[in-house]
Design a protein around this motif. Structure first.
Motif, PDB file in Angstrom:
ATOM      1  N   ALA A 223       0.860  -1.198   0.000  1.00  8.84           N
ATOM      2  CA  ALA A 223       0.000   0.000   0.000  1.00  8.84           C
ATOM      3  C   ALA A 223       0.891   1.241   0.000  1.00  8.84           C
ATOM      4  N   ILE A 224       2.009   1.153   0.716  1.00 10.04           N
ATOM      5  CA  ILE A 224       2.968   2.263   0.735  1.00 10.04           C
ATOM      6  C   ILE A 224       3.595   2.439  -0.651  1.00 10.04           C
ATOM      7  N   VAL A 225       3.989   1.306  -1.239  1.00 10.56           N
ATOM      8  CA  VAL A 225       4.587   1.343  -2.583  1.00 10.56           C
ATOM      9  C   VAL A 225       3.626   2.035  -3.553  1.00 10.56           C
ATOM     10  N   LYS A 226       2.362   1.652  -3.491  1.00 10.74           N
ATOM     11  CA  LYS A 226       1.363   2.216  -4.413  1.00 10.74           C
ATOM     12  C   LYS A 226       1.179   3.718  -4.167  1.00 10.74           C
ATOM     13  N   THR A 227       1.126   4.115  -2.891  1.00  8.24           N
ATOM     14  CA  THR A 227       0.964   5.537  -2.561  1.00  8.24           C
ATOM     15  C   THR A 227       2.119   6.358  -3.135  1.00  8.24           C
ATOM     16  N   ILE A 228       3.340   5.815  -2.979  1.00 10.91           N
ATOM     17  CA  ILE A 228       4.511   6.537  -3.483  1.00 10.91           C
ATOM     18  C   ILE A 228       4.445   6.650  -5.005  1.00 10.91           C
ATOM     19  N   ILE A 229       4.121   5.540  -5.672  1.00  7.75           N
ATOM     20  CA  ILE A 229       4.100   5.550  -7.138  1.00  7.75           C
ATOM     21  C   ILE A 229       3.033   6.521  -7.662  1.00  7.75           C
ATOM     22  N   GLU A 230       1.885   6.540  -6.997  1.00 12.24           N
ATOM     23  CA  GLU A 230       0.809   7.444  -7.440  1.00 12.24           C
ATOM     24  C   GLU A 230       1.205   8.908  -7.274  1.00 12.24           C
ATOM     25  N   LYS A 231       2.005   9.170  -6.239  1.00 12.07           N
ATOM     26  CA  LYS A 231       2.467  10.546  -6.015  1.00 12.07           C
ATOM     27  C   LYS A 231       3.232  11.080  -7.238  1.00 12.07           C
ATOM     28  N   TYR A 232       3.906  10.164  -7.955  1.00 11.73           N
ATOM     29  CA  TYR A 232       4.693  10.573  -9.132  1.00 11.73           C
ATOM     30  C   TYR A 232       3.998  10.192 -10.442  1.00 11.73           C
ATOM     31  N   HIS A 233       2.719   9.848 -10.340  1.00 13.41           N
ATOM     32  CA  HIS A 233       1.906   9.472 -11.504  1.00 13.41           C
ATOM     33  C   HIS A 233       2.486   8.284 -12.260  1.00 13.41           C
ATOM     34  N   GLY A 234       3.117   7.384 -11.514  1.00 11.73           N
ATOM     35  CA  GLY A 234       3.696   6.184 -12.132  1.00 11.73           C
ATOM     36  C   GLY A 234       2.726   5.017 -12.094  1.00 11.73           C
ATOM     37  N   LYS A 235       3.248   3.857 -12.497  1.00  7.92           N
ATOM     38  CA  LYS A 235       2.414   2.646 -12.547  1.00  7.92           C
ATOM     39  C   LYS A 235       3.186   1.472 -11.977  1.00  7.92           C
ATOM     40  N   ILE A 236       2.437   0.511 -11.421  1.00  8.46           N
ATOM     41  CA  ILE A 236       3.086  -0.731 -10.993  1.00  8.46           C
ATOM     42  C   ILE A 236       2.280  -1.902 -11.534  1.00  8.46           C
ATOM     43  N   THR A 237       2.975  -2.903 -12.050  1.00 11.28           N
ATOM     44  CA  THR A 237       2.275  -4.100 -12.541  1.00 11.28           C
ATOM     45  C   THR A 237       2.885  -5.339 -11.885  1.00 11.28           C
ATOM     46  N   GLY A 245       7.418 -17.785  -9.187  1.00  4.99           N
ATOM     47  CA  GLY A 245       7.739 -16.495  -8.572  1.00  4.99           C
ATOM     48  C   GLY A 245       6.936 -15.346  -9.161  1.00  4.99           C
ATOM     49  N   THR A 246       7.393 -14.157  -8.819  1.00  6.14           N
ATOM     50  CA  THR A 246       6.631 -12.954  -9.165  1.00  6.14           C
ATOM     51  C   THR A 246       7.561 -11.887  -9.715  1.00  6.14           C
ATOM     52  N   ILE A 247       7.029 -11.094 -10.644  1.00  3.84           N
ATOM     53  CA  ILE A 247       7.782  -9.936 -11.144  1.00  3.84           C
ATOM     54  C   ILE A 247       6.959  -8.674 -10.885  1.00  3.84           C
ATOM     55  N   PHE A 248       7.527  -7.739 -10.161  1.00  7.03           N
ATOM     56  CA  PHE A 248       6.899  -6.429  -9.980  1.00  7.03           C
ATOM     57  C   PHE A 248       7.640  -5.437 -10.886  1.00  7.03           C
ATOM     58  N   THR A 249       6.876  -4.667 -11.667  1.00  8.95           N
ATOM     59  CA  THR A 249       7.503  -3.669 -12.536  1.00  8.95           C
ATOM     60  C   THR A 249       6.944  -2.286 -12.212  1.00  8.95           C
ATOM     61  N   VAL A 250       7.840  -1.370 -11.906  1.00 10.10           N
ATOM     62  CA  VAL A 250       7.435   0.010 -11.596  1.00 10.10           C
ATOM     63  C   VAL A 250       7.876   0.898 -12.752  1.00 10.10           C
ATOM     64  N   CYS A 251       6.969   1.734 -13.275  1.00  8.26           N
ATOM     65  CA  CYS A 251       7.340   2.703 -14.308  1.00  8.26           C
ATOM     66  C   CYS A 251       7.074   4.103 -13.780  1.00  8.26           C
ATOM     67  N   LEU A 252       8.083   4.931 -13.815  1.00 11.88           N
ATOM     68  CA  LEU A 252       7.909   6.332 -13.417  1.00 11.88           C
ATOM     69  C   LEU A 252       8.015   7.182 -14.682  1.00 11.88           C
ATOM     70  N   PRO A 253       7.047   8.067 -14.904  1.00 14.73           N
ATOM     71  CA  PRO A 253       7.017   8.803 -16.176  1.00 14.73           C
ATOM     72  C   PRO A 253       8.116   9.854 -16.293  1.00 14.73           C
ATOM     73  N   GLN A 254       8.339  10.251 -17.531  1.00 15.06           N
ATOM     74  CA  GLN A 254       9.344  11.285 -17.794  1.00 15.06           C
ATOM     75  C   GLN A 254       8.949  12.572 -17.068  1.00 15.06           C
ATOM     76  N   GLN A 255       9.946  13.266 -16.532  1.00 15.51           N
ATOM     77  CA  GLN A 255       9.657  14.535 -15.857  1.00 15.51           C
ATOM     78  C   GLN A 255      10.047  15.695 -16.745  1.00 15.51           C
ATOM     79  N   LYS A 256       9.311  16.826 -16.611  1.00 15.59           N
ATOM     80  CA  LYS A 256       9.616  17.988 -17.469  1.00 15.59           C
ATOM     81  C   LYS A 256      10.832  18.726 -16.966  1.00 15.59           C
TER      82      LYS A 256
END
Ligand code: ADP
Length: 256
Positions: A223-237, A245-256
Motif C-alpha cells: 500500500a505504501i509502494v502504491k501511494t509513493i508511485i501514485e504521487k509521481y503518476h507512475g504505474k506498478i504491474t 515467482g513474481t515480477i513487480f515492474t514500476v514505471c515512473l514517467p518522464q519529468q519535465k
C-alpha cells in the motif's frame, strides 16, 4: 420532492429528466462517500488491531519483569530484548501509517536511484541468504522526495526475499526506457494468485493469512509502494515469473 429513504438515498423519479439525473448523481456521490467512510473505519480498526498485538506483548513482559525480575534475573534480559523488538515494530508501523496518510515531507530533490537500489540490496544481503542479481543503469536520477524511492525499493525487495526460498535468486533491474524509469524486481518465490494481484495493494491485505503467518509482515508494504508511485503518476504491474515467482515492474514517467 424526491424522498430520502432509510439508506438516505434519494428516490429517483422517472421524470422530469433533469430531476432524475440530479437524483442519480446525488446517489452516486452518496455511495462513494459511504465507501470512503467505510474504508476509513476499516483502516482505523486494522491499525488499532496491528498496534494492539505488540502492545499486549510489551505490557506482558513488563509485568513479567515486575513480578519475577528479582528472583529470576535471567528473565530480565530476555524480556527487555522482546520489549525492544516489539517497540521497534510499533515505531516502524506508526511511521508507515503516517506515510500512508500523507503526513510526510514533499520537498523534491534529484535522487540517484541507482545508489538507492545498491544501498538497499547491500542492506538486505545482510538479512537474507538470497542471490541478488543486479542489472542497474548507472546514475539514473529522478526528482523525488528523498526517502521515497528507498522505501519503495525496500518494500519490493524485502517482499521478494521474504516470500522466496533460501538461496533462490532475485533479479533487480533499473533502466531508463523511452525517458521513463523502469524498475523491476523478479523473484522465484511462492508467487501470487491471479485473483489477488490487485488486492495485495490494499492496506493490511495479506494473501492467504494461514500461509503468510510464518512470514512477518503487516500487509501495508505494498500500500505504501502504491501511494509513493501514485504521487509521481507512475504505474506498478504484477506478473508471474517463470518457472515460478513474481515480477513487480514500476514505471515512473518522464519529468519535465
Ligand atoms: P506484508 O508483506 O507485510 O504482508 P505487503 O503489503 O508488502 O505486506 O504485501 C501484501 C501481501 O502480498 C503479502 O502478505 C503477500 O501475501 C503478498 N506478496 C507481496 N509480495 C510478494 C512476493 N514477492 N511474492 C509472493 N507474495 C507476495
Amino acid at each position: 420532492m424526491p424522498q430520502v429513504d432509510h439508506m438516505q438515498k434519494l428516490t429517483v423519479p422517472d421524470e422530469p429528466e433533469e430531476v432524475s439525473k440530479v437524483a442519480q448523481s446525488f446517489n452516486q456521490l452518496l455511495a462513494r462517500q459511504h465507501q470512503a467512510i467505510q474504508r476509513e473505519k476499516d483502516f482505523v480498526a486494522n491499525a488499532s488491531h496491528e498496534l494492539k498485538t505488540p502492545l499486549a506483548g510489551i505490557l506482558g513482559h513488563a509485568n513479567l519483569i515486575r513480578r519475577h525480575g528479582e528472583q529470576h534475573p535471567e528473565v530480565v534480559a530476555k524480556s527487555l530484548q522482546y520489549i525492544d523488538q516489539e517497540a521497534q515494530r510499533m515505531s516502524q508501523l506508526v511511521n508507515e501509517l503516517l506515510l500512508l496518510e500523507g503526513h510526510h515531507s514533499t520537498a523534491l530533490a534529484p535522487v540517484d536511484l541507482t545508489k538507492e537500489v545498491q544501498a538497499e540490496v547491500a542492506s538486505l544481503k545482510g538479512t537474507y541468504r538470497r542471490d541478488f542479481i543486479t542489472e542497474l543503469a548507472p546514475h539514473v536520477t529522478y526528482e523525488m522526495t528523498p526517502g521515497d524511492f528507498r522505501s519503495l525499493a525496500h518494500n519490493l525487495l524485502d517482499n521478494a526475499a521474504k516470500y522466496s526460498p533460501t538461496d533462490s535468486s532475485i533479479t533487480v533491474r533499473l533502466a531508463k526506457q523511452d525517458h521513463q524509469v523502469v524498475f523491476t524486481v523478479a523473484d522465484q518465490g511462492r508467487g501470487i494468485a491471479v485473483e489477488n494481484r490487485q488486492r495485495i495493494f490494499e492496506r493490511f491485505y495479506r494473501e492467504d493469512a494461514s500461509h503468510s503467518s510464518d512470514v512477518p509482515g503487516s500487509g501495508i508494504g505494498l500500500a505504501i509502494v502504491k501511494t509513493i508511485i501514485e504521487k509521481y503518476h507512475g504505474k506498478i504491474t504484477v506478473q508471474a515469473n517463470t518457472p515460478r515467482g513474481t515480477i513487480f515492474t514500476v514505471c515512473l514517467p518522464q519529468q519535465k
